[in-house]
Design a protein around this motif. Structure first.
Motif, PDB file in Angstrom:
ATOM      1  N   LEU A   1       9.434   2.520  -0.020  1.00  0.00           N
ATOM      2  CA  LEU A   1       8.985   2.688   1.357  1.00  0.00           C
ATOM      3  C   LEU A   1       7.484   2.452   1.400  1.00  0.00           C
ATOM      4  CD1 LEU A   1       9.505   3.517   4.299  1.00  0.00           C
ATOM      5  CD2 LEU A   1       9.086   5.912   3.600  1.00  0.00           C
ATOM      6  N   LEU A   2       7.077   1.432   2.115  1.00  0.00           N
ATOM      7  CA  LEU A   2       5.663   1.159   2.317  1.00  0.00           C
ATOM      8  C   LEU A   2       5.233   1.811   3.617  1.00  0.00           C
ATOM      9  CD1 LEU A   2       5.399  -2.617   1.310  1.00  0.00           C
ATOM     10  CD2 LEU A   2       5.284  -0.582  -0.120  1.00  0.00           C
ATOM     11  N   VAL A   3       4.151   2.597   3.564  1.00  0.00           N
ATOM     12  CA  VAL A   3       3.680   3.348   4.718  1.00  0.00           C
ATOM     13  C   VAL A   3       2.227   2.982   4.997  1.00  0.00           C
ATOM     14  CG1 VAL A   3       3.262   5.629   5.687  1.00  0.00           C
ATOM     15  CG2 VAL A   3       5.241   5.250   4.213  1.00  0.00           C
ATOM     16  N   ARG A   4       1.965   2.652   6.258  1.00  0.00           N
ATOM     17  CA  ARG A   4       0.604   2.298   6.645  1.00  0.00           C
ATOM     18  C   ARG A   4      -0.052   3.478   7.364  1.00  0.00           C
ATOM     19  NH1 ARG A   4      -0.727  -3.055   7.573  1.00  0.00           N
ATOM     20  NH2 ARG A   4       1.384  -3.530   8.301  1.00  0.00           N
ATOM     21  N   THR A   5      -1.244   3.855   6.900  1.00  0.00           N
ATOM     22  CA  THR A   5      -2.038   4.862   7.611  1.00  0.00           C
ATOM     23  C   THR A   5      -3.302   4.187   8.135  1.00  0.00           C
ATOM     24  OG1 THR A   5      -3.420   5.557   5.741  1.00  0.00           O
ATOM     25  CG2 THR A   5      -1.221   6.571   5.939  1.00  0.00           C
TER      26      THR A   5
END
Length: 559
Positions: free
Chosen positions: A94-98
């Motif tokens: 899971l790639l998560v962008r903040t």
């Protein structure tokens, strides 16, 4: 806040977390570019955009089923029964962008899907050293950054102070550290009843993260707040001064290109021979080396960095380092290459090189690049200066031009109270039949004097050998009773009544060094990697009860 008795703790899962390097404007970059391409269109794999509450990212998952496990046939043959089991490997990513970065959460073997060039190699250690409880460290893995190339791992189930793990301030690379963390608000610790434990490596953080979108985003914000702290905790600051670079990173590739250019100049002043870790234990017994490099296949009695650099010097630009990596070096215990001591080790792993870039220095060591900060180098120089300033208890005369090392050692031994030991080796079963020189000359109070001359062609390779020789000599006298007894018998034969302490419980080791053209020994005249190696040798000798003195030998007239 504290939860009431019986309240269920928030749901979390221990997860491997990676911070990824973005290119250009991170907010606009397609997250799929951070995944190894073959997994994006592989049969049975699913790729989907994630927009779930505050969570925005990309999900990639799938299962690899290559067929029957390779041990089925063996079990069937042993049992006489049919065994049909299948290997199945699941991968979740899971790639998560903040607002600050892009993170990858890996499940199963999901980390295999991350493009290695995108992994920030400093993230795990950077986080850990800013929030670990110094008194609750449970595991440390470190590499010894000198000729030994050893990897050590130590554990303490209940946790102990970081200094209890015996980490050296200089010359060691901490690649993993585990323990309890403090002052980090996480979903896992929200109920106030549990302490969070993390493992920080040079690639990732293993930590309990929230299992809901809101909790996960809050946990990532807490982690970012920790990483934004300007400095690590004082007890861990020395760990961050040396960090590995990802081999596929842009910086590592730029350094590869600079090393390739350096290999074409013939200048080895910032290179040295670095014995690979797997070869260190038997290196002292090597009588020959098989060099397969750049079309050469030859047996040599000794190996130095100039041999390796010269072999690839004529190659076209851009091919020299690649040629070195494709080459192989093999060690043998005899001159006929019949008694093999090692496998065929990549030739580049025998080379260390220093590339300065302003206040930061980079080192190529054991086939990988390391970044060394300016504060670290300043501390190294200070410690080396202290070593060089120690008064010497022996006198080493000038070394005349044209004088070979054997003749110089004879000249030193002509002084009253000195004993010539050069080429006078001892042999024991522990030494695998090989001979070991305990020292070149014995001093008037029993000092073990080791002498070495350097020149521009060999760079600092002779110094690396010198430091190793001094350390091995003390280790042998301390731990090999047979060797010590043979050495004492030899000493009694050569110099009966010499006042040297025959127990050698607290010997003094002297490194007598002649630099090129007889220039004085200073921190500026020593290759930085040699400085680190010297400091680690000094610490190792101190740990065995030995004292170290360094004498800068002057240049005399033509002999």
């Amino acid at each position: 806040m504290n939860a009431a008795a019986g309240t269920k703790s928030p749901t979390t899962r221990k997860t491997s977390l990676y911070r990824l390097r973005t290119m250009g404007a991170g907010g606009a970059e397609d997250l799929a570019t951070m995944v190894v391409p073959r997994y994006l269109d592989r049969d049975g794999f699913h790729v989907a955009t994630v927009e779930h509450g505050p969570l925005q990212g990309l999900l990639v998952s799938g299962t690899i089923a290559p067929g029957a496990a390779d041990w089925c046939a063996t079990l069937a043959a042993l049992s006489g029964l049919t065994v049909q089991e299948e290997n199945r490997t699941s991968l979740g990513l899971l790639l998560v962008r903040t607002d600050q970065a892009v993170y990858a959460l890996s499940y199963g073997m999901g980390h295999l899907m991350i493009d290695p060039a995108r992994i920030d190699p400093g993230f795990g250690i950077e986080f850990a050293v800013r929030c670990l409880d110094k008194d609750r460290i449970t595991k440390v893995r470190r590499q010894i950054m000198d000729a030994r190339g050893r990897t050590d791992e130590n554990s303490a189930t209940a946790g102990e102070h970081i200094r209890g793990f015996g980490i050296e301030e200089f010359g060691e690379i901490v690649s993993q550290i585990s323990g309890q963390i403090t002052d980090v608000p996480l979903t896992f610790t929200r109920d106030g009843r549990r302490a969070a434990h993390v493992t920080g490596t040079d690639r990732s953080v293993k930590i309990h993260l929230g299992s809901s979108p809101v909790d996960l985003v809050e946990d990532l914000c807490s982690i970012e707040e920790v990483c934004a702290r300007p400095n690590p905790l004082p007890e861990f600051e020395f760990i961050t001064q040396v960090r590995p670079l990802s081999p596929r990173s842009e910086r590592a590739q730029q350094l590869d290109a600079r090393l390739d250019l350096l290999l074409g100049t013939g200048d080895t002043s910032r290179m040295a021979l670095a014995v690979p870790g797997e070869c260190r234990d038997r290196f002292e017994f090597a009588e020959a080396f098989r060099l397969r490099l750049a079309g050469r296949n030859e047996l040599v009695a000794a190996l130095d960095v100039a041999d390796l650099a010269e072999a690839v010097r004529a190659r076209p630009q851009g091919q020299r380092l690649a040629t070195l990596r494709a080459g192989r070096v093999e060690m043998f215990a005899d001159t006929e290459a019949a008694d093999r001591l090692s496998r065929k080790v990549p030739a580049d792993q025998w080379v260390t090189a220093e590339i300065p870039d302003g206040p930061v220095h980079y080192f190529y060591w054991q086939g990988q690049w390391y970044e060394v900060g300016a504060e670290y180098l300043t501390a190294v120089r200070r410690r080396v200066s202290e070593l060089l300033a120690r008064p010497a208890t022996v006198v080493l005369p000038p070394w005349s031009k044209g004088e070979v090392e054997a003749a110089y050692n004879e000249k030193v031994a002509e002084q009253e109270g000195y004993v010539l030991l050069d080429k006078d080796t001892i042999r024991t079963e522990r030494l695998r039949g090989g001979g070991l020189e305990i020292a070149d000359v014995l001093g008037p109070q029993g000092q073990l004097i080791h002498v070495k001359r350097t020149d521009s062609r060999k760079g600092t390779a002779p110094l690396n050998h010198l430091f190793a020789q001094g350390r091995v000599a003390v280790e042998t006298l301390r731990y090999d009773l047979v060797a010590r007894e043979k050495f004492v018998a030899k000493l009694d034969e050569l110099a009966p009544g010499h006042p040297a302490d025959r127990s050698f419980a607290a010997p003094t080791v002297v490194f007598g060094i002649l630099l090129k053209d007889g220039e004085p020994m200073t921190v500026d005249s020593l290759f930085a990697f040699a400085q680190v190696s010297l400091l680690h040798t000094a610490t190792a000798l101190q740990g065995m009860g030995a004292k170290l003195e360094i004498v800068s030998i002057g240049r005399g007239p033509i002999g």
